[in-house]
Design a protein around this motif. Sequence first.
Motif, PDB file in Angstrom:
ATOM      1  N   ASP A   1       0.886  -1.167   0.000  1.00  0.00           N
ATOM      2  CA  ASP A   1       0.000   0.000   0.000  1.00  0.00           C
ATOM      3  C   ASP A   1       0.920   1.213   0.000  1.00  0.00           C
ATOM      4  OD1 ASP A   1      -1.625   2.166   0.448  1.00  0.00           O
ATOM      5  OD2 ASP A   1      -2.334   1.512   2.413  1.00  0.00           O
ATOM      6  N   LEU A   2       1.033   1.874  -1.123  1.00  0.00           N
ATOM      7  CA  LEU A   2       2.015   2.939  -1.270  1.00  0.00           C
ATOM      8  C   LEU A   2       1.668   4.192  -0.473  1.00  0.00           C
ATOM      9  CD1 LEU A   2       3.058   2.737  -5.030  1.00  0.00           C
ATOM     10  CD2 LEU A   2       4.257   1.852  -3.004  1.00  0.00           C
ATOM     11  N   MET A   3       0.435   4.323   0.003  1.00  0.00           N
ATOM     12  CA  MET A   3       0.133   5.455   0.885  1.00  0.00           C
ATOM     13  C   MET A   3       0.717   5.191   2.278  1.00  0.00           C
ATOM     14  SD  MET A   3      -1.151   7.808  -0.916  1.00  0.00           S
ATOM     15  CE  MET A   3      -1.435   8.951   0.435  1.00  0.00           C
ATOM     16  N   ALA A   4       0.333   4.065   2.881  1.00  0.00           N
ATOM     17  CA  ALA A   4       0.771   3.777   4.248  1.00  0.00           C
ATOM     18  C   ALA A   4       2.252   3.446   4.325  1.00  0.00           C
ATOM     19  CB  ALA A   4      -0.048   2.620   4.824  1.00  0.00           C
TER      20      ALA A   4
ATOM     21  N   ALA B   1       2.168  -1.726 -10.797  1.00  0.00           N
ATOM     22  CA  ALA B   1       0.817  -1.596 -11.340  1.00  0.00           C
ATOM     23  C   ALA B   1      -0.183  -1.624 -10.198  1.00  0.00           C
ATOM     24  CB  ALA B   1       0.515  -2.730 -12.320  1.00  0.00           C
ATOM     25  N   LEU B   2      -1.330  -0.981 -10.417  1.00  0.00           N
ATOM     26  CA  LEU B   2      -2.398  -1.062  -9.427  1.00  0.00           C
ATOM     27  C   LEU B   2      -2.842  -2.505  -9.267  1.00  0.00           C
ATOM     28  CD1 LEU B   2      -4.758   1.952 -10.283  1.00  0.00           C
ATOM     29  CD2 LEU B   2      -3.169   1.765  -8.372  1.00  0.00           C
ATOM     30  N   SER B   3      -3.166  -2.899  -8.038  1.00  0.00           N
ATOM     31  CA  SER B   3      -3.672  -4.251  -7.800  1.00  0.00           C
ATOM     32  C   SER B   3      -5.190  -4.267  -7.655  1.00  0.00           C
ATOM     33  CB  SER B   3      -3.016  -4.838  -6.542  1.00  0.00           C
ATOM     34  OG  SER B   3      -3.263  -4.015  -5.416  1.00  0.00           O
ATOM     35  N   VAL B   4      -5.824  -3.115  -7.847  1.00  0.00           N
ATOM     36  CA  VAL B   4      -7.281  -3.000  -7.830  1.00  0.00           C
ATOM     37  C   VAL B   4      -7.684  -2.137  -9.021  1.00  0.00           C
ATOM     38  CG1 VAL B   4      -7.406  -3.233  -5.323  1.00  0.00           C
ATOM     39  CG2 VAL B   4      -7.273  -0.951  -6.353  1.00  0.00           C
TER      40      VAL B   4
ATOM     41  N   VAL C   1      -0.730  -1.698  -4.745  1.00  0.00           N
ATOM     42  CA  VAL C   1      -0.014  -1.994  -5.978  1.00  0.00           C
ATOM     43  C   VAL C   1       0.574  -3.387  -5.911  1.00  0.00           C
ATOM     44  CG1 VAL C   1       0.530   0.434  -6.461  1.00  0.00           C
ATOM     45  CG2 VAL C   1       2.108  -0.963  -5.089  1.00  0.00           C
ATOM     46  N   ALA C   2       0.896  -3.891  -7.089  1.00  0.00           N
ATOM     47  CA  ALA C   2       1.588  -5.166  -7.215  1.00  0.00           C
ATOM     48  C   ALA C   2       2.762  -4.995  -8.171  1.00  0.00           C
ATOM     49  CB  ALA C   2       0.640  -6.245  -7.721  1.00  0.00           C
ATOM     50  N   PHE C   3       3.754  -5.886  -8.025  1.00  0.00           N
ATOM     51  CA  PHE C   3       4.970  -5.801  -8.836  1.00  0.00           C
ATOM     52  C   PHE C   3       5.731  -7.109  -8.689  1.00  0.00           C
ATOM     53  CE2 PHE C   3       5.271  -3.740  -4.731  1.00  0.00           C
ATOM     54  CZ  PHE C   3       6.272  -4.455  -4.090  1.00  0.00           C
TER      55      PHE C   3
END
Length: 409
Positions: free
Chosen positions: A145-148, A375-378, A399-401
């Motif tokens: 979660d790139l925000m948290a 990439a977004l995961s949702v 995100v996922a990668f």
Amino acid sequence: MTADAPSTEERVPFHGALFEQDPSTLYAEMRRRHGPVVPVLLDGDLPAWLVVGYREVHQVTEDDELFARDTRRWNQWEHVPEDWPLLPYVVHNPSVMFTEGDEHRRRAGAIGDALSAVDQFDLRLHCERIADRLVDGFAGSGEADLMAQFAQQIPLLAVAKLFGMPEAEAPQLVRDVAISLDVGPDAIPAYMRVQESMARLVAEKHRNPGSDVPSHLLSHPSGLTDEEVVQDLLVVTAAAQQPTANWIGNTVRLMLTDDRFSMTLTGGRGSVGQALNEVLWHDTPTQNFIGRFAVRDTLLAGRRIRAGDMLVLGLAAANADPHGSLSLDADLMGNRAHLSFGHGEHGCPFPAPEVAEIIAGATVEVLLDRLPDLALSVPAESLVWRPSLWMRGLEALPVAFTPAYVSGV
């Protein structure tokens, strides 16, 4: 032609989920129906004016003698309940935020000088190390979660460097500042802890001055008191945290959801600056700002403004004003005439916007370099904006990668 004071029925309720999730559509409708200065009702049905015109925001922010900053001028104080949720934005305190005239120039000038002394090359390297360290924390998992885990962590870790604070104190400061900026029962205790932290820092800089912002403020020829330095460090801390975190998050979101950036993610450092600037136009972190208070009766865009009336600066709406700096479909490359950092004497003092851009730009570049298939995961449409009229930022950015090895930085 002038309009009489609007009745309560004519005023637009300026709160609720619609404003929080799809503000741009509502701002456009408000402008269409009411013009560049909109009569609104804040929480608790308290009246104010929302300035949504680009030229009108310029006018208000440039005329400090007519539209002043001291919130004690507000003519609605007798109607404000003790638990009003917007009190943190309007309660007067002895910080640079609420000063006026020569006193404001003294305080803001000292902050600008202290920030100008920052070695920007060193700051960029430090921010890159912060970003690398944070990415190391989730790179092996293939998701985050790139925000948290990223955007929310970065600004105060950078501020700790600017303030000459021990890194060990930064995580608690991050938590307390985040809590203090939310509306809730824990906000005031968290704010008091942040204030105590700044007071300890000022005392330490008296004993051991260094090449940092607090030391520069303490030695500045304007002769700031310790209390003034503490209060102004709190302002810098709050201004750096949520707006910069949202700037980072909104920029990454744009680059992951807009086809114009999809081909430039891999090694696409050149496009990061374009995305950062575009976010300031279309999804600026600070949407609205309370604001200014009329010193005397006056007119603004044909509206009769009474002495003591509150004017809320609609920064996001003004940026989108088709009669303003440019149309929304225009090329934004290099156009920095947005109002995202405010305007006039009470705008962000130079070089604060430049410092924030270094923090945001360096860390987004590192993220894209380290995780090139990010990439977004949702689905993009399922991303949720935080419920706020004042700030524009995501609740989460999942995100996922491809899992990557840690950098060892």
